[in-house]
Scaffold this motif. Structure first.
Motif, short mmCIF file in Angstrom:
data_model
loop_
_atom_site.label_atom_id
_atom_site.label_comp_id
_atom_site.label_asym_id
_atom_site.label_seq_id
_atom_site.Cartn_x
_atom_site.Cartn_y
_atom_site.Cartn_z
N MET A 16 -10.61 -37.31 -8.37
CA MET A 16 -9.33 -36.66 -8.22
C MET A 16 -9.11 -35.75 -9.43
N GLU A 17 -8.74 -34.52 -9.19
CA GLU A 17 -8.49 -33.53 -10.23
C GLU A 17 -6.99 -33.45 -10.49
N PHE A 18 -6.60 -33.40 -11.77
CA PHE A 18 -5.20 -33.31 -12.16
C PHE A 18 -4.94 -31.98 -12.85
N ILE A 19 -3.75 -31.42 -12.63
CA ILE A 19 -3.33 -30.20 -13.32
C ILE A 19 -2.37 -30.60 -14.43
N VAL A 20 -2.65 -30.12 -15.63
CA VAL A 20 -1.85 -30.44 -16.81
C VAL A 20 -1.27 -29.15 -17.38
N TYR A 21 0.06 -29.11 -17.52
CA TYR A 21 0.73 -27.98 -18.17
C TYR A 21 0.80 -28.27 -19.66
N LEU A 22 0.25 -27.37 -20.47
CA LEU A 22 0.23 -27.55 -21.92
C LEU A 22 1.35 -26.72 -22.55
N ALA A 23 2.43 -27.39 -22.89
CA ALA A 23 3.60 -26.74 -23.49
C ALA A 23 3.50 -26.83 -25.01
N GLY A 24 3.97 -25.82 -25.68
CA GLY A 24 3.97 -25.87 -27.14
C GLY A 24 3.64 -24.53 -27.74
N GLU A 25 3.65 -24.52 -29.05
CA GLU A 25 3.44 -23.26 -29.77
C GLU A 25 2.10 -22.63 -29.41
N ILE A 26 2.08 -21.29 -29.50
CA ILE A 26 0.89 -20.55 -29.08
C ILE A 26 0.13 -19.94 -30.26
N HIS A 27 0.46 -20.38 -31.48
CA HIS A 27 -0.12 -19.74 -32.65
C HIS A 27 -1.35 -20.46 -33.20
N THR A 28 -1.60 -21.69 -32.77
CA THR A 28 -2.79 -22.41 -33.23
C THR A 28 -3.70 -22.67 -32.04
N ASP A 29 -4.86 -23.23 -32.30
CA ASP A 29 -5.85 -23.44 -31.24
C ASP A 29 -5.81 -24.85 -30.65
N TRP A 30 -4.66 -25.51 -30.69
CA TRP A 30 -4.58 -26.89 -30.22
C TRP A 30 -4.99 -27.03 -28.76
N ARG A 31 -4.67 -26.04 -27.94
CA ARG A 31 -5.06 -26.10 -26.52
C ARG A 31 -6.58 -26.09 -26.37
N GLU A 32 -7.23 -25.21 -27.13
CA GLU A 32 -8.69 -25.13 -27.06
C GLU A 32 -9.33 -26.42 -27.53
#
Length: 147
Positions: free
Chosen positions: A1-17
């Motif tokens: 099963m695949e889940f979609i995750v919305y990553l909210a938060g500041e866009i100035h660092t590479d935390w999402r990556e």
């Protein structure tokens, strides 16, 4: 099963990556979406689409309506929201997105450093899970899909 995750938060660092890279290493079934991470495009999208505005407030209003539409569409499709509160940048958008997730009854993982415990205590209390760093959030994701 695949889940979609919305990553909210500041866009100035590479935390999402960082989170995406580690999720891929762990072979976890998550797809990630989130706000526009190109700050200049996010700020200019209103004028880019509907034309030059008569002043900075109008420019912000035009961009905000389009950015809010994006957030609404993507968050409504998400199975889970992860909201990161960093230490360096103002976190108004993160607070708004975390509150929206709660209002939409979306499961929410809140990432916030210990020193932000007090200012975020009410929001943290409404989140499903509160952790202090990305690694702990990854451990929660791993546990969720553990066989």
């Amino acid at each position: 099963m695949e889940f979609i995750v919305y990553l909210a938060g500041e866009i100035h660092t590479d935390w999402r990556e960082q989170l995406k890279k580690e999720t891929a290493k762990r072979n976890l079934p998550f797809t990630f979406v989130g706000p526009m991470e190109r700050h200049d495009l996010s700020d200019d999208i209103g004028e880019k689409i509907i034309g030059e505005q008569p002043g900075p407030v109008y420019k912000d209003e035009a961009a905000s309506s389009i950015n809010n539409l994006r957030t609404s569409l993507l968050m409504n499709k998400a199975d889970l929201v992860i909201a990161l509160f960093g230490e360096k940048y103002k976190q108004w958008n993160t607070a708004m997105d975390a509150s929206t997730a709660i209002t939409l009854n979306k499961p929410l993982i809140l990432i916030r450093p210990e020193q932000l415990h007090h200012p975020l205590k009410e929001l943290s209390n409404k989140a499903n899970v509160t952790v202090e760093n990305i690694q702990q959030a990854l451990d929660v994701l791993s546990y969720v899909v553990e066989a």
